[in-house]
Design an enzyme around this catalytic site. Structure first.
Site, PDB file in Angstrom:
ATOM      1  N   ASN A   3      -6.252  -4.203  -5.025  1.00 44.11           N
ATOM      2  CA  ASN A   3      -7.213  -4.345  -5.084  1.00 44.11           C
ATOM      3  C   ASN A   3      -7.634  -2.527  -5.968  1.00 44.11           C
ATOM      4  O   ASN A   3      -8.107  -2.690  -7.096  1.00 44.11           O
ATOM      5  CB  ASN A   3      -8.863  -3.980  -4.098  1.00 44.11           C
ATOM      6  CG  ASN A   3      -7.755  -2.889  -2.923  1.00 44.11           C
ATOM      7  OD1 ASN A   3      -6.929  -2.904  -2.454  1.00 44.11           O
ATOM      8  ND2 ASN A   3      -8.407  -1.760  -2.693  1.00 44.11           N
ATOM      9  N   ASP A  60       0.690  -1.535   0.005  1.00 46.23           N
ATOM     10  CA  ASP A  60       0.034   0.343   0.183  1.00 46.23           C
ATOM     11  C   ASP A  60       0.914   1.301  -0.237  1.00 46.23           C
ATOM     12  O   ASP A  60       0.375   2.054   0.941  1.00 46.23           O
ATOM     13  CB  ASP A  60      -0.911   0.193   1.476  1.00 46.23           C
ATOM     14  CG  ASP A  60      -2.177  -1.086   1.087  1.00 46.23           C
ATOM     15  OD1 ASP A  60      -2.978  -1.254   0.947  1.00 46.23           O
ATOM     16  OD2 ASP A  60      -1.085  -2.538   0.896  1.00 46.23           O
ATOM     17  N   TYR A  99      -2.388   4.205  -6.213  1.00 50.42           N
ATOM     18  CA  TYR A  99      -3.511   4.965  -6.280  1.00 50.42           C
ATOM     19  C   TYR A  99      -3.964   5.577  -7.175  1.00 50.42           C
ATOM     20  O   TYR A  99      -4.579   6.486  -6.915  1.00 50.42           O
ATOM     21  CB  TYR A  99      -3.346   5.379  -4.608  1.00 50.42           C
ATOM     22  CG  TYR A  99      -3.195   4.639  -3.533  1.00 50.42           C
ATOM     23  CD1 TYR A  99      -4.348   4.103  -2.291  1.00 50.42           C
ATOM     24  CD2 TYR A  99      -2.651   3.932  -2.633  1.00 50.42           C
ATOM     25  CE1 TYR A  99      -5.021   3.164  -1.454  1.00 50.42           C
ATOM     26  CE2 TYR A  99      -1.705   2.687  -1.915  1.00 50.42           C
ATOM     27  CZ  TYR A  99      -3.554   2.517  -1.521  1.00 50.42           C
ATOM     28  OH  TYR A  99      -3.177   1.753  -0.760  1.00 50.42           O
ATOM     29  N   HIS A 126      -3.466  -4.111   2.386  1.00 52.23           N
ATOM     30  CA  HIS A 126      -4.506  -3.852   2.840  1.00 52.23           C
ATOM     31  C   HIS A 126      -4.521  -3.303   3.792  1.00 52.23           C
ATOM     32  O   HIS A 126      -5.713  -1.741   3.410  1.00 52.23           O
ATOM     33  CB  HIS A 126      -5.037  -4.681   2.252  1.00 52.23           C
ATOM     34  CG  HIS A 126      -6.986  -4.848   1.926  1.00 52.23           C
ATOM     35  ND1 HIS A 126      -7.440  -4.232   0.826  1.00 52.23           N
ATOM     36  CD2 HIS A 126      -8.001  -6.146   1.901  1.00 52.23           C
ATOM     37  CE1 HIS A 126      -8.182  -4.330   0.704  1.00 52.23           C
ATOM     38  NE2 HIS A 126      -8.808  -4.790   1.755  1.00 52.23           N
ATOM     39  N   VAL A 127      -4.503  -3.416   5.168  1.00 54.12           N
ATOM     40  CA  VAL A 127      -5.167  -3.702   5.577  1.00 54.12           C
ATOM     41  C   VAL A 127      -4.053  -2.181   6.713  1.00 54.12           C
ATOM     42  O   VAL A 127      -2.480  -2.961   6.186  1.00 54.12           O
ATOM     43  CB  VAL A 127      -5.128  -3.943   7.311  1.00 54.12           C
ATOM     44  CG1 VAL A 127      -5.279  -3.699   8.763  1.00 54.12           C
ATOM     45  CG2 VAL A 127      -6.331  -4.590   6.786  1.00 54.12           C
ATOM     46  N   HIS A 128      -4.315  -0.998   6.611  1.00 61.24           N
ATOM     47  CA  HIS A 128      -3.013   0.084   6.560  1.00 61.24           C
ATOM     48  C   HIS A 128      -2.980   0.467   8.130  1.00 61.24           C
ATOM     49  O   HIS A 128      -2.733   1.105   8.795  1.00 61.24           O
ATOM     50  CB  HIS A 128      -4.127   1.271   6.090  1.00 61.24           C
ATOM     51  CG  HIS A 128      -4.290   1.820   5.495  1.00 61.24           C
ATOM     52  ND1 HIS A 128      -5.801   2.507   4.279  1.00 61.24           N
ATOM     53  CD2 HIS A 128      -4.062   0.751   3.425  1.00 61.24           C
ATOM     54  CE1 HIS A 128      -5.459   1.780   2.486  1.00 61.24           C
ATOM     55  NE2 HIS A 128      -5.135   0.848   2.798  1.00 61.24           N
ATOM     56  N   ASP A 187      -1.278  -2.932  -3.578  1.00 62.15           N
ATOM     57  CA  ASP A 187      -1.527  -1.328  -3.958  1.00 62.15           C
ATOM     58  C   ASP A 187      -0.489  -0.372  -4.351  1.00 62.15           C
ATOM     59  O   ASP A 187       0.407   0.093  -3.231  1.00 62.15           O
ATOM     60  CB  ASP A 187      -2.339  -0.684  -2.632  1.00 62.15           C
ATOM     61  CG  ASP A 187      -3.646  -1.603  -2.416  1.00 62.15           C
ATOM     62  OD1 ASP A 187      -4.213  -2.337  -3.664  1.00 62.15           O
ATOM     63  OD2 ASP A 187      -4.607  -0.946  -1.625  1.00 62.15           O
ATOM     64  N   HIS A 189      -1.877  -9.924  -1.269  1.00 62.84           N
ATOM     65  CA  HIS A 189      -2.470  -8.707  -0.526  1.00 62.84           C
ATOM     66  C   HIS A 189      -3.833  -8.432   0.787  1.00 62.84           C
ATOM     67  O   HIS A 189      -3.295  -7.724   1.027  1.00 62.84           O
ATOM     68  CB  HIS A 189      -3.039  -7.757  -1.795  1.00 62.84           C
ATOM     69  CG  HIS A 189      -3.498  -6.541  -1.315  1.00 62.84           C
ATOM     70  ND1 HIS A 189      -2.453  -5.239  -1.648  1.00 62.84           N
ATOM     71  CD2 HIS A 189      -4.547  -5.760  -2.096  1.00 62.84           C
ATOM     72  CE1 HIS A 189      -3.086  -3.911  -1.139  1.00 62.84           C
ATOM     73  NE2 HIS A 189      -4.965  -4.532  -1.458  1.00 62.84           N
ATOM     74  N   HIS A 233     -11.508  -4.482   6.755  1.00 61.60           N
ATOM     75  CA  HIS A 233     -11.521  -5.293   6.014  1.00 61.60           C
ATOM     76  C   HIS A 233     -11.897  -6.697   6.917  1.00 61.60           C
ATOM     77  O   HIS A 233     -10.563  -7.649   6.999  1.00 61.60           O
ATOM     78  CB  HIS A 233     -10.051  -5.240   4.540  1.00 61.60           C
ATOM     79  CG  HIS A 233      -9.960  -4.262   3.893  1.00 61.60           C
ATOM     80  ND1 HIS A 233     -10.403  -3.626   3.161  1.00 61.60           N
ATOM     81  CD2 HIS A 233      -9.099  -2.984   4.133  1.00 61.60           C
ATOM     82  CE1 HIS A 233     -10.179  -2.603   2.076  1.00 61.60           C
ATOM     83  NE2 HIS A 233      -9.296  -1.975   2.918  1.00 61.60           N
TER      84      HIS A 233
END
Length: 427
Positions: free
Chosen positions: A191, A107, A137, A310-312, A134, A273, A283
């Protein structure tokens, strides 16, 4: 960019790399292929995009653990060759050689926080970078360049399709050149790379801008593949392609794992991811279908570590299998705090009132199953233990936990003798 765009002709520029063992002795030459891609929208008022010419050149016959100098471009056009850069190849495949440092990031984006992450990464001089989805963006922006921290909140009701601003990919590529020109980087999709466009086409930028060892690993897919680096066999999996047990990805994974010789590559490490295990509300259990389909197979082959994004937030689990603490399970490490513009995850699912509801309808890319038996807290001694081991270690790249609880450096020979199937495993 514009309402009407005309793609460049990739055949007008050659794809050439000159390389050698010294900056002033680039005695070898390799040629490759060039391509362009477009991001097109069949809606009035949206801006279309066509890329610059993207070159892919494969260098073969390189020696392991060797520094090579190179420049790329078209020597037939004045001024069309790059500056001279250098990179070091991976160590020879074998149980006693490892990359000195591996950086894993997810991310990443292109924000102020991105610069902090990249500066930290560069200062640690990694030999290999894994980017678990990711990338830039671009789909947080409309085609006119207007962006928001929450696309659906700002634009979801006013646009006929999820737009993207493709020049963000160009900005990201230029910013990351200082890293990617000298350090090998392996990427798997997230995603934010879906990027739907005309004709239901997806992942155009991701497919075009990165190269994957898909043929070499037998997957023939840009979404999942494998490769070796010293004594580590890496498997990159797709959370946004079919992962069912009847699908091509699962069948490929069965074959790939069957080929792994743990006497040659003692460590088995995977990356994808969306995490299977997380304590955060964001998520939470979003890809439970993928876990149900693949976890048992990876467990049976002794997966040591799984890296996800994915999870920030940063989070690391104990060894776990099927929501149960298991000394033979994998350590799951989430590194989704690379620099995205969607803010950090801060709310945990086991906080009263914060456990998410099951997804109300299927998602086109990750399926629709989310179990209906959510609880307000994790069962004691099961799943991810929020208090157990979630702190970041300074300079940490690859520090899995031994079944007895000791931490050992992945670069040591001692650690190389302890992974996966060499542990006592339930049958």
């Amino acid at each position: 960019m514009g309402g009407t765009v005309k793609p460049l002709n990739p055949g007008t520029v050659a794809s050439v790399v000159r390389y050698g063992l010294a900056a002033d002795s680039l005695v070898h030459e390799a040629t490759g292929d060039a391509l362009v891609y477009s991001q097109l929208y069949p809606f009035e008022g949206l801006q279309n995009y066509t890329s610059g010419i993207i070159h892919h050149v494969r260098l073969q016959g390189l020696e392991p653990a060797t520094k090579y100098y190179y420049q790329c471009g078209d020597p037939g056009i004045p001024g069309a060759m790059s500056a001279v850069h250098a990179f070091r190849t991976m160590p020879a495949v074998g149980p006693r050689s490892y990359p000195g440092r591996i950086a894993v990031v997810g991310d990443l984006g292109l924000t102020y926080n991105t610069t902090s992450t990249v500066d930290h990464m560069v200062s640690n001089r990694p030999d290999l970078v894994l980017l678990v989805g990711d990338v830039c963006y671009a789909n947080m922006y409309l085609t006119n360049g207007t962006g928001a921290d929450c696309y659906s909140c700002a634009f979801g009701k006013s646009t006929p399709i999820h737009e993207t601003y493709q020049p963000r990919w160009d900005y990201w590529g230029r910013y990351m050149e200082a890293v990617t020109s000298g350090t090998p980087m392996m990427v798997v999709e997230g995603n934010h790379e879906i990027e739907e466009q005309i004709g239901n086409k997806t992942f155009a930028a991701y497919r075009s801008r990165f190269a994957f060892p898909s043929t070499e690993s037998g997957s023939f897919s840009p979404f999942y593949y494998s490769f070796d680096a010293g004594g580590i066999h890496f498997i990159m999996l797709a959370a946004y392609a079919d992962y069912s047990r009847s699908g091509e990805q699962y069948r490929w994974l069965v074959k790939d794992l069957a080929k792994v010789d743990r006497a040659v590559t003692p460590w088995l490490v995977a990356g994808w991811h969306a995490p299977w295990y997380t304590t955060y509300k964001a998520h939470y259990r979003e890809v439970e279908c993928m876990r149900v389909a693949m976890e048992e197979l990876l467990y049976s082959h002794g997966l040591d570590i799984a890296f996800t994004g994915h999870v920030h937030a940063y989070e690391r689990s104990n060894r776990v299998f099927n929501y149960t603490l298991d000394p033979c399970g994998a350590v799951h490490i989430s590194v989704g705090d690379g620099g995205n513009r969607e803010k950090m995850a801060t709310t945990h699912a086991d906080e009263p009132g914060h456990c998410p509801d099951p997804r109300p309808k299927p998602n086109a890319f990750i399926g629709g199953f989310l179990p209906p038996h959510f609880t307000s807290r994790h069962a004691p001694g099961r799943g991810v233990d929020p208090a157990a081991d979630l702190q970041r270690l300074p300079g940490e790249q690859l520090r899995p936990r031994h079944p007895r609880g000791e931490e050992r450096d992945a670069r040591s020979v001692e650690m190389a003798q302890e992974p996966g199937p060499l542990r006592k495993r339930r049958r």
